[in-house]
Scaffold this motif. Structure first.
Motif, PDB file in Angstrom:
ATOM      1  N   GLY A 155       0.793  -1.235   0.000  1.00 43.96           N
ATOM      2  CA  GLY A 155       0.000   0.000   0.000  1.00 43.96           C
ATOM      3  C   GLY A 155       0.823   1.282   0.000  1.00 43.96           C
ATOM      4  O   GLY A 155       0.283   2.367   0.229  1.00 43.96           O
ATOM      5  N   LYS A 156       2.116   1.170  -0.286  1.00 43.56           N
ATOM      6  CA  LYS A 156       2.983   2.356  -0.238  1.00 43.56           C
ATOM      7  C   LYS A 156       2.496   3.440  -1.214  1.00 43.56           C
ATOM      8  O   LYS A 156       2.412   4.612  -0.860  1.00 43.56           O
ATOM      9  N   THR A 157       2.167   3.000  -2.439  1.00 47.94           N
ATOM     10  CA  THR A 157       1.764   3.986  -3.444  1.00 47.94           C
ATOM     11  C   THR A 157       0.382   4.561  -3.126  1.00 47.94           C
ATOM     12  O   THR A 157       0.189   5.781  -3.198  1.00 47.94           O
ATOM     13  N   ASN A 166     -15.295   5.261   4.472  1.00 51.31           N
ATOM     14  CA  ASN A 166     -14.423   5.227   5.656  1.00 51.31           C
ATOM     15  C   ASN A 166     -12.965   5.519   5.283  1.00 51.31           C
ATOM     16  O   ASN A 166     -12.252   6.207   5.998  1.00 51.31           O
ATOM     17  N   ILE A 167     -12.553   5.056   4.105  1.00 49.13           N
ATOM     18  CA  ILE A 167     -11.145   5.229   3.736  1.00 49.13           C
ATOM     19  C   ILE A 167     -10.845   6.689   3.351  1.00 49.13           C
ATOM     20  O   ILE A 167      -9.792   7.229   3.683  1.00 49.13           O
ATOM     21  N   SER A 168     -11.799   7.366   2.712  1.00 51.33           N
ATOM     22  CA  SER A 168     -11.589   8.772   2.347  1.00 51.33           C
ATOM     23  C   SER A 168     -11.510   9.638   3.593  1.00 51.33           C
ATOM     24  O   SER A 168     -10.642  10.510   3.714  1.00 51.33           O
ATOM     25  N   ASN A 223      -1.921  -0.803   7.246  1.00 51.56           N
ATOM     26  CA  ASN A 223      -2.838  -0.624   6.122  1.00 51.56           C
ATOM     27  C   ASN A 223      -3.798  -1.812   6.044  1.00 51.56           C
ATOM     28  O   ASN A 223      -3.502  -2.884   6.570  1.00 51.56           O
ATOM     29  N   ARG A 224      -4.905  -1.591   5.360  1.00 50.97           N
ATOM     30  CA  ARG A 224      -5.947  -2.616   5.172  1.00 50.97           C
ATOM     31  C   ARG A 224      -6.349  -3.208   6.517  1.00 50.97           C
ATOM     32  O   ARG A 224      -6.496  -4.423   6.658  1.00 50.97           O
ATOM     33  N   TYR A 225      -6.486  -2.344   7.492  1.00 48.53           N
ATOM     34  CA  TYR A 225      -6.771  -2.799   8.856  1.00 48.53           C
ATOM     35  C   TYR A 225      -8.243  -3.192   9.014  1.00 48.53           C
ATOM     36  O   TYR A 225      -9.127  -2.500   8.524  1.00 48.53           O
ATOM     37  N   MET A 272     -10.877   1.344  -2.949  1.00 47.83           N
ATOM     38  CA  MET A 272      -9.476   1.471  -3.342  1.00 47.83           C
ATOM     39  C   MET A 272      -9.279   1.011  -4.794  1.00 47.83           C
ATOM     40  O   MET A 272      -8.650   1.717  -5.595  1.00 47.83           O
ATOM     41  N   MET A 273      -9.840  -0.137  -5.130  1.00 42.13           N
ATOM     42  CA  MET A 273      -9.669  -0.667  -6.488  1.00 42.13           C
ATOM     43  C   MET A 273     -10.341   0.225  -7.506  1.00 42.13           C
ATOM     44  O   MET A 273      -9.806   0.485  -8.587  1.00 42.13           O
ATOM     45  N   SER A 274     -11.517   0.715  -7.153  1.00 46.77           N
ATOM     46  CA  SER A 274     -12.243   1.591  -8.061  1.00 46.77           C
ATOM     47  C   SER A 274     -11.416   2.871  -8.298  1.00 46.77           C
ATOM     48  O   SER A 274     -11.323   3.357  -9.432  1.00 46.77           O
ATOM     49  N   GLY A 314       7.189   2.608 -11.789  1.00 51.80           N
ATOM     50  CA  GLY A 314       6.440   3.222 -10.690  1.00 51.80           C
ATOM     51  C   GLY A 314       4.966   3.319 -11.058  1.00 51.80           C
ATOM     52  O   GLY A 314       4.584   3.127 -12.212  1.00 51.80           O
ATOM     53  N   ASP A 315       4.140   3.597 -10.045  1.00 46.86           N
ATOM     54  CA  ASP A 315       2.687   3.592 -10.276  1.00 46.86           C
ATOM     55  C   ASP A 315       2.007   4.934 -10.044  1.00 46.86           C
ATOM     56  O   ASP A 315       0.809   5.074 -10.281  1.00 46.86           O
ATOM     57  N   VAL A 316       2.754   5.903  -9.532  1.00 44.93           N
ATOM     58  CA  VAL A 316       2.104   7.148  -9.105  1.00 44.93           C
ATOM     59  C   VAL A 316       1.305   7.790 -10.246  1.00 44.93           C
ATOM     60  O   VAL A 316       0.137   8.162 -10.070  1.00 44.93           O
TER      61      VAL A 316
HETATM   62  N1  LIG Z   1      -6.748   0.376   2.550  1.00 46.57           N
HETATM   63  C1  LIG Z   1      -6.827  -0.549   1.591  1.00 46.57           C
HETATM   64  N2  LIG Z   1      -7.859  -1.410   1.554  1.00 46.57           N
HETATM   65  C2  LIG Z   1      -7.924  -2.361   0.623  1.00 46.57           C
HETATM   66  N3  LIG Z   1      -7.030  -2.537  -0.343  1.00 46.57           N
HETATM   67  C3  LIG Z   1      -5.971  -1.704  -0.375  1.00 46.57           C
HETATM   68  C4  LIG Z   1      -5.812  -0.662   0.591  1.00 46.57           C
HETATM   69  N4  LIG Z   1      -4.671   0.013   0.312  1.00 46.57           N
HETATM   70  C5  LIG Z   1      -4.135  -0.583  -0.792  1.00 46.57           C
HETATM   71  N5  LIG Z   1      -4.913  -1.596  -1.188  1.00 46.57           N
HETATM   72  C6  LIG Z   1      -4.678  -2.485  -2.341  1.00 46.57           C
HETATM   73  O1  LIG Z   1      -3.410  -3.076  -2.232  1.00 46.57           O
HETATM   74  C7  LIG Z   1      -2.825  -3.213  -3.499  1.00 46.57           C
HETATM   75  C8  LIG Z   1      -1.393  -2.716  -3.454  1.00 46.57           C
HETATM   76  O2  LIG Z   1      -1.401  -1.336  -3.212  1.00 46.57           O
HETATM   77  P1  LIG Z   1      -0.172  -0.415  -3.668  1.00 46.57           P
HETATM   78  O3  LIG Z   1       0.062  -0.550  -5.125  1.00 46.57           O
HETATM   79  O4  LIG Z   1      -0.443   0.933  -3.141  1.00 46.57           O
HETATM   80  O5  LIG Z   1       1.010  -1.114  -2.865  1.00 46.57           O
HETATM   81  P2  LIG Z   1       2.598  -0.862  -3.011  1.00 46.57           P
HETATM   82  O6  LIG Z   1       3.188  -1.176  -1.692  1.00 46.57           O
HETATM   83  O7  LIG Z   1       2.857   0.462  -3.577  1.00 46.57           O
HETATM   84  O8  LIG Z   1       2.978  -1.991  -4.070  1.00 46.57           O
HETATM   85  P3  LIG Z   1       4.360  -2.117  -4.904  1.00 46.57           P
HETATM   86  O9  LIG Z   1       5.344  -2.674  -3.958  1.00 46.57           O
HETATM   87  O10 LIG Z   1       3.987  -3.041  -6.007  1.00 46.57           O
HETATM   88  O11 LIG Z   1       4.727  -0.759  -5.374  1.00 46.57           O
HETATM   89  C9  LIG Z   1      -3.679  -2.462  -4.482  1.00 46.57           C
HETATM   90  O12 LIG Z   1      -4.366  -3.356  -5.267  1.00 46.57           O
HETATM   91  C10 LIG Z   1      -4.661  -1.699  -3.627  1.00 46.57           C
HETATM   92  O13 LIG Z   1      -5.930  -1.680  -4.194  1.00 46.57           O
END
Ligand SMILES: Nc1ncnc2c1ncn2[C@@H]1O[C@H](COP(=O)(O)OP(=O)(O)OP(=O)(O)O)[C@@H](O)[C@H]1O
Ligand SMILES: [Mg+2]
Length: 392
Positions: free
Chosen positions: A147-149, A360-362, A310-312, A342-344, A177-179
């Motif tokens: 969830g870093k990005t 809740n996440i926003s 994250n994703r708690y 998040m996916m949307s 990168g994904d930003v």
């Molecule tokens: N709070 C959340 N609730 C549910 N799913 C989440 C949440 N945060 C992130 N995700 C999901 O987790 C996945 C990975 O997120 P993200 O790309 O931000 O991780 P990352 O650590 O940057 O990954 P990478 O190491 O590949 O760069 C995504 O599919 C995203 O939808």
């Protein structure tokens, strides 16, 4: 004799103005050039004076005075503002620091404390470091997909929204990168161009080379379009980019890759705050533990590192207290699991608040931005007033 420090006093009480003048009188480098009962007149005067030190009492008409501080800071960036108040509170301190004040002093003024503050201000004034208000926040984990990005992007969007100040979002995942994808942007220039040209770009050029997100105060530097170009980017160039960005931006948010290389270390070293991201499962917690070991080796204070779950989900098998015990770090923030929103957001290339601002996440991201910015403000305050009990 040092540079003369021009002082302006905005205080409705004559006695209080006299006390300040009296305390300042023993320093021959200080010259009181104006004192005002009428704050609007004082504002007009101070606005035109460039580098100066302005005392502003906010004990009365607090909200109006805080907006005056904001206006003054916007119109005279070189004004150093010290706020005085007979009714201090944590909220007030945060508000005035956010408005642009440099220091906060309680009334009645204590001479020793006042003189100590002036001494610090003077040395800062003489070394006048225009960039000292910029804060660097990074998201990090040595595990992928955690969830870093998502966190870097949504936090940066909310920080820009909250502060209305310029926020830079940097993708340090230099290979893929994904930003830019998360924000559906196609930046004409990316990290490779900026890194290669950083020594020749002035503030305006740098801003033009970055990509502004919609009409906000968020500017992005994406990863290179061509992977081959990422290899030539050096840690030195990354440091130079931060140094240049600090002149223009209030916050720099960095999405750091999982690779531990010299560029990652340069970014971690430069960060005021490292958000160490974990999720609640055993492998992720073990990785987090290893990250903490690395940070210890790098000599970082535990204050600089904030553990974020994250994703708690409530009722997780592993308790928060167990994680804290293993990682030896308090949990600073929890972001709820909300896969659909998040996916949307990711699929549409927008921050979560554009999918559903009430989800809740926003709401969590909004509060998170507020907590991070308050922390950075109060930490600065704490540093200057280390000995005082604050209970923030
Ligand atoms: N709070 C959340 N609730 C549910 N799913 C989440 C949440 N945060 C992130 N995700 C999901 O987790 C996945 C990975 O997120 P993200 O790309 O931000 O991780 P990352 O650590 O940057 O990954 P990478 O190491 O590949 O760069 C995504 O599919 C995203 O939808
Ligand atoms: Mg990522």
């Amino acid at each position: 004799m040092g540079e003369t420090l021009n002082v302006i006093i905005l205080d409705k009480e004559e006695t209080s103005r006299n006390i300040i003048k009296n305390y300042l009188s023993c320093d021959e480098d200080i010259s009181v050039i104006g004192e005002f009962f009428d704050f609007e007149l004082g504002y007009d005067f101070a606005r035109e004076k460039g580098k100066c030190l302005v005392f502003i009492d906010i004990s009365q008409e607090q909200n109006e005075t805080i907006s005056l501080i904001k206006r003054l800071k916007e119109n005279n960036k070189d004004a150093f503002i010290i706020v005085l108040s007979a009714k201090p509170s944590t909220e007030t301190i945060i508000k005035v620091m956010r408005a642009g004040a440099k220091e906060f002093l309680n009334k009645p003024l204590i001479q020793s404390e006042f003189i100590e503050t002036i001494k610090e201000i003077k040395s800062e004034f003489e070394n006048a470091e225009p960039a000292d208000s910029c804060k660097i926040i990074s998201t990090f984990s040595n595990k992928g997909g955690i969830g870093k990005t998502s966190i870097a992007v949504n936090l940066a969007v909310e920080l820009a929204q909250l502060s209305k100040e310029k926020v830079a979002l940097i993708d340090l995942n230099l290979q893929l990168g994904d930003v830019a994808t998360f924000l559906d942007m196609n930046p004409p220039f990316a990290m490779d161009y900026i890194a290669n040209n950083i020594n020749n770009l002035n503030e305006e050029d740098l801003l033009k080379a970055m990509s502004r997100y919609k009409n906000t105060s968020l500017y992005v530097i994406a990863d290179p379009l061509n992977i081959d170009n990422s290899q030539d980017i050096t840690a030195e160039q990354i440091k130079n980019i931060f140094a240049a960005l600090k002149k223009t931006f209030s916050y720099i948010v960095i999405d750091i890759g999982t690779n531990i290389d010299s560029k990652t270390i340069a970014a971690l070293d430069s960060s005021d705050l490292i958000l160490l991201i974990a999720i609640v499962n055993l492998p992720a917690i073990r990785s987090t533990q290893r990250c903490m070991d690395l940070f210890n080796k790098l000599g970082y204070s535990s204050n600089k590192i904030k553990l974020v779950l994250n994703r708690y989900m409530e009722n997780e098998d592993i308790k928060t207290s167990d994680i804290e015990e293993v990682v030896k770090q308090k949990v600073y923030w929890k972001i709820p699991n909300n896969y659909l929103t998040m996916m949307s957001a990711i699929n549409k290339g927008v921050p979560v608040n554009e999918i559903n601002a009430e989800s809740n996440i926003s709401v969590n991201y909004k509060d998170f931005a507020s907590k991070v910015s308050d922390y950075l403000i109060t930490r600065k305050f704490d540093k200057n007033y280390g000995k005082r009990e604050l209970n923030i």
